[in-house]
Design an enzyme around this catalytic site. Sequence first.
Site, PDB file in Angstrom:
ATOM      1  N   PRO A  86       2.221 -34.711 -37.117  1.00 50.58           N
ATOM      2  CA  PRO A  86       2.787 -35.596 -38.141  1.00 50.58           C
ATOM      3  C   PRO A  86       2.089 -36.954 -38.136  1.00 50.58           C
ATOM      4  O   PRO A  86       1.707 -37.442 -37.065  1.00 50.58           O
ATOM      5  CB  PRO A  86       4.269 -35.723 -37.742  1.00 50.58           C
ATOM      6  CG  PRO A  86       4.372 -35.223 -36.354  1.00 50.58           C
ATOM      7  CD  PRO A  86       3.193 -34.337 -36.081  1.00 50.58           C
ATOM      8  N   ALA A  89       3.443 -41.137 -36.539  1.00 51.95           N
ATOM      9  CA  ALA A  89       4.601 -40.724 -35.744  1.00 51.95           C
ATOM     10  C   ALA A  89       4.382 -40.945 -34.253  1.00 51.95           C
ATOM     11  O   ALA A  89       5.183 -40.509 -33.435  1.00 51.95           O
ATOM     12  CB  ALA A  89       4.916 -39.250 -36.017  1.00 51.95           C
ATOM     13  N   GLY A  90       3.274 -41.581 -33.884  1.00 53.47           N
ATOM     14  CA  GLY A  90       3.039 -41.877 -32.464  1.00 53.47           C
ATOM     15  C   GLY A  90       2.413 -40.726 -31.704  1.00 53.47           C
ATOM     16  O   GLY A  90       2.327 -40.771 -30.473  1.00 53.47           O
ATOM     17  N   LEU A  91       1.969 -39.682 -32.417  1.00 52.06           N
ATOM     18  CA  LEU A  91       1.440 -38.501 -31.726  1.00 52.06           C
ATOM     19  C   LEU A  91      -0.085 -38.380 -31.854  1.00 52.06           C
ATOM     20  O   LEU A  91      -0.662 -37.310 -31.632  1.00 52.06           O
ATOM     21  CB  LEU A  91       2.133 -37.226 -32.239  1.00 52.06           C
ATOM     22  CG  LEU A  91       3.643 -37.179 -32.002  1.00 52.06           C
ATOM     23  CD1 LEU A  91       4.230 -35.878 -32.542  1.00 52.06           C
ATOM     24  CD2 LEU A  91       4.003 -37.326 -30.519  1.00 52.06           C
ATOM     25  N   GLY A  92      -0.735 -39.468 -32.235  1.00 54.62           N
ATOM     26  CA  GLY A  92      -2.202 -39.507 -32.182  1.00 54.62           C
ATOM     27  C   GLY A  92      -2.909 -38.800 -33.322  1.00 54.62           C
ATOM     28  O   GLY A  92      -4.025 -38.309 -33.141  1.00 54.62           O
ATOM     29  N   SER A  94      -4.248 -40.070 -36.063  1.00 50.72           N
ATOM     30  CA  SER A  94      -5.473 -40.723 -36.538  1.00 50.72           C
ATOM     31  C   SER A  94      -6.576 -40.617 -35.482  1.00 50.72           C
ATOM     32  O   SER A  94      -7.750 -40.481 -35.824  1.00 50.72           O
ATOM     33  CB  SER A  94      -5.222 -42.174 -36.972  1.00 50.72           C
ATOM     34  OG  SER A  94      -5.102 -42.996 -35.857  1.00 50.72           O
ATOM     35  N   ALA A  95      -6.208 -40.631 -34.196  1.00 49.11           N
ATOM     36  CA  ALA A  95      -7.233 -40.434 -33.160  1.00 49.11           C
ATOM     37  C   ALA A  95      -7.802 -39.023 -33.254  1.00 49.11           C
ATOM     38  O   ALA A  95      -9.013 -38.824 -33.135  1.00 49.11           O
ATOM     39  CB  ALA A  95      -6.643 -40.669 -31.771  1.00 49.11           C
ATOM     40  N   ASP A 138      -5.728 -43.027 -26.976  1.00 48.64           N
ATOM     41  CA  ASP A 138      -5.535 -41.882 -27.880  1.00 48.64           C
ATOM     42  C   ASP A 138      -6.844 -41.122 -28.081  1.00 48.64           C
ATOM     43  O   ASP A 138      -6.872 -39.889 -28.031  1.00 48.64           O
ATOM     44  CB  ASP A 138      -5.014 -42.362 -29.242  1.00 48.64           C
ATOM     45  CG  ASP A 138      -3.643 -43.019 -29.144  1.00 48.64           C
ATOM     46  OD1 ASP A 138      -3.206 -43.316 -28.021  1.00 48.64           O
ATOM     47  OD2 ASP A 138      -3.008 -43.239 -30.190  1.00 48.64           O
TER      48      ASP A 138
HETATM   49  C1  MEV Z   1      -0.694 -45.918 -29.798  1.00 41.77           C
HETATM   50  O1  MEV Z   1      -0.635 -44.511 -29.648  1.00 41.77           O
HETATM   51  C2  MEV Z   1      -0.723 -46.576 -28.474  1.00 41.77           C
HETATM   52  C3  MEV Z   1      -0.776 -48.112 -28.491  1.00 41.77           C
HETATM   53  O2  MEV Z   1      -0.773 -48.519 -27.110  1.00 41.77           O
HETATM   54  C4  MEV Z   1      -1.993 -48.643 -29.199  1.00 41.77           C
HETATM   55  C5  MEV Z   1      -3.289 -48.388 -28.449  1.00 41.77           C
HETATM   56  O3  MEV Z   1      -3.278 -48.021 -27.281  1.00 41.77           O
HETATM   57  O4  MEV Z   1      -4.350 -48.629 -29.093  1.00 41.77           O
HETATM   58  C6  MEV Z   1       0.456 -48.704 -29.140  1.00 41.77           C
END
Ligand code: MEV
Length: 325
Positions: A86, A89-92, A94-95, A138
């Site tokens: 997703p 959503a914090g699950l990477g 875009s990385a 990420d």
């Molecule tokens: C994002 O997944 C993690 C953060 O620490 C940003 C980063 O490490 O670049 C919020």
Amino acid sequence: MLKVSAPGKCILLGEHAVVYGHPALAVSIDMRLEINIKKLSSKSEYHMIEGKEIKRNHHPHIFDAINEIWGADSQKLAFEISSEIPTSAGLGSSAALSVAISMGLVTLKNEKIDLEKISSIAHKLEADSQGGLASPMDSSTSTHGGCILLANEKLGKNWLYSRTLNNKKWEIHSFELHQNIKDVAIVIGNTGIHGSTGDLVKGVKKRLEENPKLIQDIEAINALTALGVNAIEQGDVETLGAVMNLNHTHLQNIGVSCKELDDLVSAARETALGAKLTGAGGGGCMIALSKNPKQTARDIELAGGRSYICKFGVEGVKIEDSMID
Ligand code: MEV
């Protein structure tokens, strides 16, 4: 058609503090993004995605990757992307995109595949889209898969390489997870709310400037990550869970949690060893470390989240199909 896939990730400990050069620990997860790349005929004028011209404001990672690796004026390419991760959503997600496209373009150029180089290009793409503030957490995890530890010093045998950005330096290590950790589950709870990593990272910077005392929370996250890493080495899942709980409190203090995340974290803690938000926050996902994943997943759902019991430590970026025409 060249097909490349790369995994998402979840951060077990240390997000946000890692942007300031502190340690963090992440695992890859069994959600993947896949990119297909095809060379277009010599008559084509534009690089295309899903049949449309690629423009920087819509697809910054892809646009910059083409300029950086392939050359904007070289033979035009067509991209198609499908993803189980997703977005925002914090699950990477875009990385995973940055890593997969970097791997794809380097392969298409017939250059030697060097994972350090792939993760370095992907980190730069991430940093450019996050206003210069991005750790290599990420991008390294999506590139190498498994478990990745970013530290501020070299820690012996599992060291991979160093990375520097804006006077911050990280030492990147692959990290072997103790069997006890592999035996517990990571349950992801998604609030369904989108958080912009760039905005959240900038928000933390602004709050730190306005209220320098918040640096204590960043330092506490630093100390907790060291404790958590030690607990993982010992296979002490109870301590790891307790450390995750405390980590969440400091993430709340620096203003990156929200009510929806806190509700899922509280609900999950009924049956989990520990729970915290993961990634940038501001919505997005939380994770729970649990010996009772089905119950924890149910509690997350009852509190209004979407749950997913993930497999973690999966393979990093890979070429799925290299039939280049
Ligand atoms: C994002 O997944 C993690 C953060 O620490 C940003 C980063 O490490 O670049 C919020």
